[in-house]
Design an enzyme around this catalytic site. Sequence first.
Site, mmCIF file in Angstrom:
data_model
loop_
_atom_site.group_PDB
_atom_site.id
_atom_site.type_symbol
_atom_site.label_atom_id
_atom_site.label_comp_id
_atom_site.label_asym_id
_atom_site.label_seq_id
_atom_site.Cartn_x
_atom_site.Cartn_y
_atom_site.Cartn_z
ATOM 1 N N ASP A 108 0.873 -1.162 0.000
ATOM 2 C CA ASP A 108 0.000 0.000 0.000
ATOM 3 C C ASP A 108 0.918 1.222 0.000
ATOM 4 O O ASP A 108 1.783 1.362 0.869
ATOM 5 C CB ASP A 108 -0.851 -0.022 1.282
ATOM 6 C CG ASP A 108 -2.249 0.477 1.067
ATOM 7 O OD1 ASP A 108 -2.374 1.589 0.537
ATOM 8 O OD2 ASP A 108 -3.199 -0.226 1.458
ATOM 9 N N ASP A 210 -3.095 4.668 -2.252
ATOM 10 C CA ASP A 210 -4.123 5.231 -1.381
ATOM 11 C C ASP A 210 -4.635 6.572 -1.933
ATOM 12 O O ASP A 210 -3.838 7.413 -2.362
ATOM 13 C CB ASP A 210 -3.480 5.446 0.000
ATOM 14 C CG ASP A 210 -4.504 5.780 1.073
ATOM 15 O OD1 ASP A 210 -5.380 4.940 1.331
ATOM 16 O OD2 ASP A 210 -4.421 6.880 1.648
ATOM 17 N N GLU A 273 -6.768 3.696 -5.670
ATOM 18 C CA GLU A 273 -8.022 3.852 -4.935
ATOM 19 C C GLU A 273 -8.714 5.122 -5.420
ATOM 20 O O GLU A 273 -8.196 6.228 -5.230
ATOM 21 C CB GLU A 273 -7.765 3.964 -3.426
ATOM 22 C CG GLU A 273 -9.079 3.970 -2.654
ATOM 23 C CD GLU A 273 -8.983 4.508 -1.225
ATOM 24 O OE1 GLU A 273 -9.897 4.233 -0.439
ATOM 25 O OE2 GLU A 273 -8.016 5.214 -0.908
ATOM 26 N N HIS A 336 -11.146 -2.790 3.639
ATOM 27 C CA HIS A 336 -11.055 -2.434 5.064
ATOM 28 C C HIS A 336 -11.823 -1.155 5.404
ATOM 29 O O HIS A 336 -11.788 -0.724 6.560
ATOM 30 C CB HIS A 336 -9.582 -2.291 5.428
ATOM 31 C CG HIS A 336 -8.916 -1.183 4.668
ATOM 32 N ND1 HIS A 336 -8.720 -1.230 3.296
ATOM 33 C CD2 HIS A 336 -8.449 0.017 5.061
ATOM 34 C CE1 HIS A 336 -8.165 -0.124 2.902
ATOM 35 N NE2 HIS A 336 -7.994 0.664 3.943
ATOM 36 N N ASP A 337 -12.443 -0.527 4.411
ATOM 37 C CA ASP A 337 -13.224 0.695 4.664
ATOM 38 C C ASP A 337 -14.715 0.474 4.471
ATOM 39 O O ASP A 337 -15.498 1.419 4.577
ATOM 40 C CB ASP A 337 -12.803 1.816 3.692
ATOM 41 C CG ASP A 337 -11.366 2.257 3.892
ATOM 42 O OD1 ASP A 337 -10.877 2.204 5.034
ATOM 43 O OD2 ASP A 337 -10.731 2.648 2.887
HETATM 44 C C1 NOJ Z 1 -8.044 5.395 2.363
HETATM 45 C C2 NOJ Z 1 -7.782 4.175 3.183
HETATM 46 O O1 NOJ Z 1 -8.355 3.068 2.538
HETATM 47 C C3 NOJ Z 1 -8.357 4.430 4.549
HETATM 48 O O2 NOJ Z 1 -8.346 3.277 5.345
HETATM 49 C C4 NOJ Z 1 -7.557 5.531 5.192
HETATM 50 O O3 NOJ Z 1 -8.130 5.869 6.434
HETATM 51 C C5 NOJ Z 1 -7.552 6.775 4.302
HETATM 52 N N1 NOJ Z 1 -7.294 6.455 2.930
HETATM 53 C C6 NOJ Z 1 -6.482 7.739 4.736
HETATM 54 O O4 NOJ Z 1 -5.237 7.259 4.325
#
Ligand code: NOJ
Length: 537
Positions: A108, A210, A273, A336-337
């Site tokens: 990542d 990210d 992302e 994970h989000d």
């Molecule tokens: C996206 C990530 O997937 C998330 O988990 C993170 O909190 C934010 N970016 C900040 O880096």
Amino acid sequence: MTDTVQQLKWWQSGIIYQIYPRSFQDSADQDGTGDGVGDLRGITARLPYLKSLGVQAAWLSPIFTSPMRDFGYDVADYCDIDPLFGDLADFDALVHEAHGLGLKVMLDYVPNHTSSDHAWFQEALTGKDSEKRDWYVWRDPGPDGGLPNNWKSFFGGPAWTLDEASGQYYLHQFLPTQPDLNWRNPDVRAAMFEVLRFWMRRGVDGFRVDVIWLLAEDDRYLDEPANPEWTPGDIEHNSVSHTYTQDQPETHQYIREMRTVLDEFDDRMMVGEIYLPVDQLLPYAGTPDTPMVHLPFNFHLILRPWQATAVREFADSYDAACRKIGTWPNWVLGNHDQRRFKSRLGAAQYRVAQTLLLTLRGTPTVYYGDEIGMQDVDIPRDRMVDPAGLQQPDSPAASRDPERTPMQWDASPNAGFSAADTTPWLPLADDFATVNVQAQEADPHSDLNFFRALTRLRQQHPALVGGDYTSLDSGHEDVFAFRRTLDSQSVTVLLNFGAGERDLGDVALGQALLSSLDDLPESGAKLRPNEARILLS
Ligand code: NOJ
């Protein structure tokens, strides 16, 4: 395998498996205990499991030196491993093992912001004359002496924090402890590109980048317009439209530069992302002359309603749009989000969704534990640790803890994730005694064995990997049917999104290869409630 499939790159024909390192496997220390947090040695020990799943690459969420205020997405040193996870030697061993098994390793990469603990930010804080000052985004107070503008943080509150010593505000799209880097500064870009080279030299095969669509902001610093669709209760970040903080032309330029760095090495890739509608998303793939990310993450199966007609409409238009610009599609159901998809869509639709993910044209990304049907875990308030939840107590759904709980390996205390007498960093799911890898290995009808049956089918039927995609008229609003064809091979996928039996007539003709409902797939025109079936047609 046919030539078409052989010509595909690993990130086109293979499945990407996301590991959230804190939650995958806590390896025992010399005294036989763990610390309740997963680590690199734990992951290395579990690589044969990944191999057994039939996936191609492991993407590790951040493992770098970090104060962990956003669990690693706040990096204090991009070129070292946080001691919680191990050290560089452990990482090299992981890459070596993975490559030995024929698996790729993806890291990542977090280029939009550093941790406030990073030496660059600490240096920038020393004053306006600091040589690192311009590595971050600073503004004087607004005309009223307060915030420079109305920009909001994703985690609630303003995107600006005052540095009292200098009287200036710095920008942070996430926590105040995650200051945004200033990508307009060429020295920042050069330093961040060196980070990519550092890991590629160590053998890393690719990166998940990210929030890549947030790299640049409009430099007029105008207020963002109010979002008319926002309703109180929804997170504050959505109360404005992100006209000036997202998807800026400069971001595209920086990504083109980033891509040239990847292309200095053989066969590396990056997946970005990007939460944007398709017409803004696909341009992130660039053009043949000026390529950008190899895969712009497609999150639309998460964002859109789970209805057969809506999913068909999206799959048709997305597949056609990818073809038009010659980019490779990709599909995601969880990360994970986001809520676990079994919880989001309901247990009855879980295998229908899994089948869809692994049979559409394009690279699937699988979130750890989804292959055994892990679900969201209710986290008691006093165990909540995610800053997105803690900072927004009025939006309880903002916490991402429920989808980040420890992997369920077996029925022993702590589910084999951590030694028995250790308290894992997040509570385990209540169902781990029955929903775990070991129990599911032994059960031919388990979710795990269904997942493996799907990945085996992909290996045995090149049409499922490299074949064209055409949707079919199923004759029913709640049945999505499509065909994958390559050379003389044609595989049909039938997905019943509803709870009623449906007669599909000729569409269901063929030799049944797999059904979500049992071992011995039924042939015949009738698709059972919530059934996913795959046929050789
Ligand atoms: C996206 C990530 O997937 C998330 O988990 C993170 O909190 C934010 N970016 C900040 O880096």
